[in-house]
Design an enzyme around this catalytic site. Structure first.
Site, PDB file in Angstrom:
ATOM      1  N   GLU A 131      -3.703   2.458  -7.393  1.00 21.69           N
ATOM      2  CA  GLU A 131      -4.211   3.566  -6.575  1.00 21.69           C
ATOM      3  C   GLU A 131      -3.294   4.784  -6.696  1.00 21.69           C
ATOM      4  O   GLU A 131      -2.236   4.819  -6.066  1.00 21.69           O
ATOM      5  CB  GLU A 131      -4.219   3.174  -5.092  1.00 21.69           C
ATOM      6  CG  GLU A 131      -5.102   2.026  -4.727  1.00 21.69           C
ATOM      7  CD  GLU A 131      -5.474   2.101  -3.248  1.00 21.69           C
ATOM      8  OE1 GLU A 131      -6.666   2.144  -2.933  1.00 21.69           O
ATOM      9  OE2 GLU A 131      -4.533   2.129  -2.408  1.00 21.69           O
TER      10      GLU A 131
ATOM     11  N   HIS B  83       0.855  -1.179   0.000  1.00 21.73           N
ATOM     12  CA  HIS B  83       0.000   0.000   0.000  1.00 21.73           C
ATOM     13  C   HIS B  83       0.895   1.233   0.000  1.00 21.73           C
ATOM     14  O   HIS B  83       1.981   1.204   0.584  1.00 21.73           O
ATOM     15  CB  HIS B  83      -0.911  -0.005   1.239  1.00 21.73           C
ATOM     16  CG  HIS B  83      -1.977   1.030   1.171  1.00 21.73           C
ATOM     17  ND1 HIS B  83      -1.743   2.357   1.448  1.00 21.73           N
ATOM     18  CD2 HIS B  83      -3.283   0.945   0.813  1.00 21.73           C
ATOM     19  CE1 HIS B  83      -2.864   3.039   1.289  1.00 21.73           C
ATOM     20  NE2 HIS B  83      -3.814   2.207   0.911  1.00 21.73           N
TER      21      HIS B  83
END
Lengths: 224, 224, 224, 224
Positions: free
Chosen positions: A141, A93
């Site tokens: 993302e 992430h």
């Protein structure tokens, strides 16, 4: 990992920590059962075992730093996750970026013990490299949209399109997921329409006043 | 933090993960009650909430990476620890070394919310800097002895003596603890005799066939 | 390290890279000679050897990551610095924060081979820990002011005062330096008046149209 | 990057630091000219500008940490490399592993400004991900053989074969290079025979008593 999927990332938000981690996870479970769709929750490390024993939907860890158990103070070992009931793993992430070499090892080990693996990446080029590591999914993302409420599927659709194109060409077995700024069912629908097989959502679900209603809104487009 | 103290670090050892984390913690609790001594357990992040709700002795986190809750995927926030029942925090273990600036902030925040803070350091010079940050305790642990079974109190007593000397001179309010290679009650007794106020033990307790017996052996010297 | 001192940090600014690194360093040398004050320059790693052979004023490295030479690709070893003429070392700048344990080792090694060591720290508490490591100087720099043109000596004088107070109490042999936002001779004068023995400046000097004039302005208050 | 290529990594070895960096680079240049083969040298950061101005063969940086110049103390910026004469960049050496996301950005930027880029990776799976980032070459180096004198081309040929197979299938435009334990001309010949287009060598060349002779031995197999 049943696709399409909605993955709820609790990060270390106070709104989804401790007792509230259980509440949000329970809401997600209720929606998953009612709609019959695939929803996974990713609580913070410190809430992992308790949430995993409390819900039947898949529980993902937000990350891990070592492969095997051992003398690794303050580190999460991939191989310790399955016993406590964790079924999937988010890696890389943008808030917990990993070294490429370690990411490759963690991915391989997690797959070997039967965990679902989703690798996050900020853009199409990095996503292709992530896909080359053989995870079940890659979540593209753009970090500049994370937490903004400006959905990637609306504000940067070209990032999704390009990622889907590159990955489907070279690694068609890897599912493309997306996230960043996803706020509404409409944003989820747009993401799926662009060719993704799921979405990764954090603040919109976690900070909602009515978790159940918001998760239901986000999950409904998965029905197709 | 009641002194002298025995802190049991579960690291990410398989022998103290999941269900076994509870077992080791329960053994520690039993010894603490029977002997009336101060024992804390430090389970892995992923077992933290479950262990904290299951025992009455202090539970410490093995580390943390951010101060406040928020958008910090895969990170443990100091401020989320208290709600789940955590009472202390080990920082800067040689297996999870922290940047000085972050260590200072985490220490300050943990103290502000009422957690006990123990900073680990590898040698007397670094221990003095750790003490300057104002934790409750500094645990001096020569990394080359960790996990070896060669106790610092026997093989490198001069490290302990020098650390106690330097810290008591400049920061007498900070308790010196020690660890690395501690295997037996004798090692603990030696550490206390050298002026420390507690010991940090991992593999000796965690990997013992009979946790209860080994923890009892290690804790008995705390009776003085 | 002759005190008071002006240290010019070139960072990786294009305005002080390559050929321009030599120009800025030469301007600093000229001012140092004309005023008879102590000025050091800290060029980027890649310009270090060339600058060090070109000027007579002290050249500092902006950092280092390992103590001894060896199989450390892309790392700067403290012990390789002296041979190329480097005389000092800045450690733990907020843009290159170091783990406490490594910082302690690098400081010790640099001192052992005769380099001047300045450790940066963001606030009084961290500065005290930095001072405990025994460097020649500690440079307190609130990171939120770095590069802003709002001088720490004007906008956060209490940070300097508190740092000077704490360090002089416990480690009076360590010189307190400061930096962050320093733009003018006036800012330098204010910093010295608050009890510091030097300033660390980057953008104000490096990005000045007339390096020589700006460095002269900044250095003049060192005359006392 | 002219293929096949011999890349000499000076790491931070004392034997190739400062004045000796120039000597080793000069020996490499002499061999390159005499044999007409492609040799690049990769000196330590601190020697980079001086070596780059002293030899005509390509000079590579051992790494970089930021893309653009700016307020990055102690960091090497890709864009500052070209001006000082650097022509290539090694990224992600096992001794300086990079986060995937940063590696992707550095690779893109280095290519954009015309630098040759070689990404190192420890095994076939990671090498494929590295190749997906679009560098000119990927150097597969099993870290357990680095510096051992046991050549990858002799002791782990299957690693090379598998890497060549995977990369040529998906990213045929990326050259596979190899390294780790390469000691002799024979090792280089074996590596080329297995399908690689070059070798990365460090200690064998740097620590040789007669640099010129050893580099000549290593480079001769490039003649085919």
């Amino acid at each position: 990992m049943r696709l399409p999927i909605l993955i709820l990332n609790f990060k270390s938000y106070a709104e989804a920590a401790g007792r509230r981690a259980l509440e949000v996870a329970k809401s997600a479970e209720r929606v998953a059962k009612e709609l019959g769709v695939s929803i996974a929750v990713a609580p913070n490390h410190v809430d992992l075992a308790k949430v995993a024993e409390s819900v039947e939907i898949p529980v993902f860890a937000q990350g891990a730093e070592v492969e095997a158990p051992g003398a690794y103070t303050a580190h999460v070992a991939v191989e310790n996750l399955r016993e406590i009931g964790v079924r999937g793993l988010i890696l890389n992430h943008s808030e917990a970026p990993l070294q490429l070499n370690l990411l490759a090892r963690l991915t391989a080990r997690a797959k070997a013990i039967g965990l679902d693996v989703v690798i996050c990446a900020p853009d199409p080029a990095t996503s292709l490299a992530a896909a080359a590591l053989g995870p079940h999914g890659v979540a593209v993302e753009p970090p500049e949209l994370i937490g903004t409420g400006r959905a990637v599927s609306k504000y940067k659709p070209e990032v999704i399109v390009e990622t889907v194109k590159r990955i489907s060409e070279k690694f068609p077995e890897v599912a493309v997921i997306t996230g960043a700024g996803i706020e509404s069912g409409e944003d989820v629908a747009a993401a799926l329409k662009l060719g993704t097989r799921g979405v990764l959502v954090a603040s919109a679900a976690v900070k909602a006043k009515d978790h159940y209603a918001k998760i239901k809104e986000l999950a409904t487009p998965l029905l197709g």
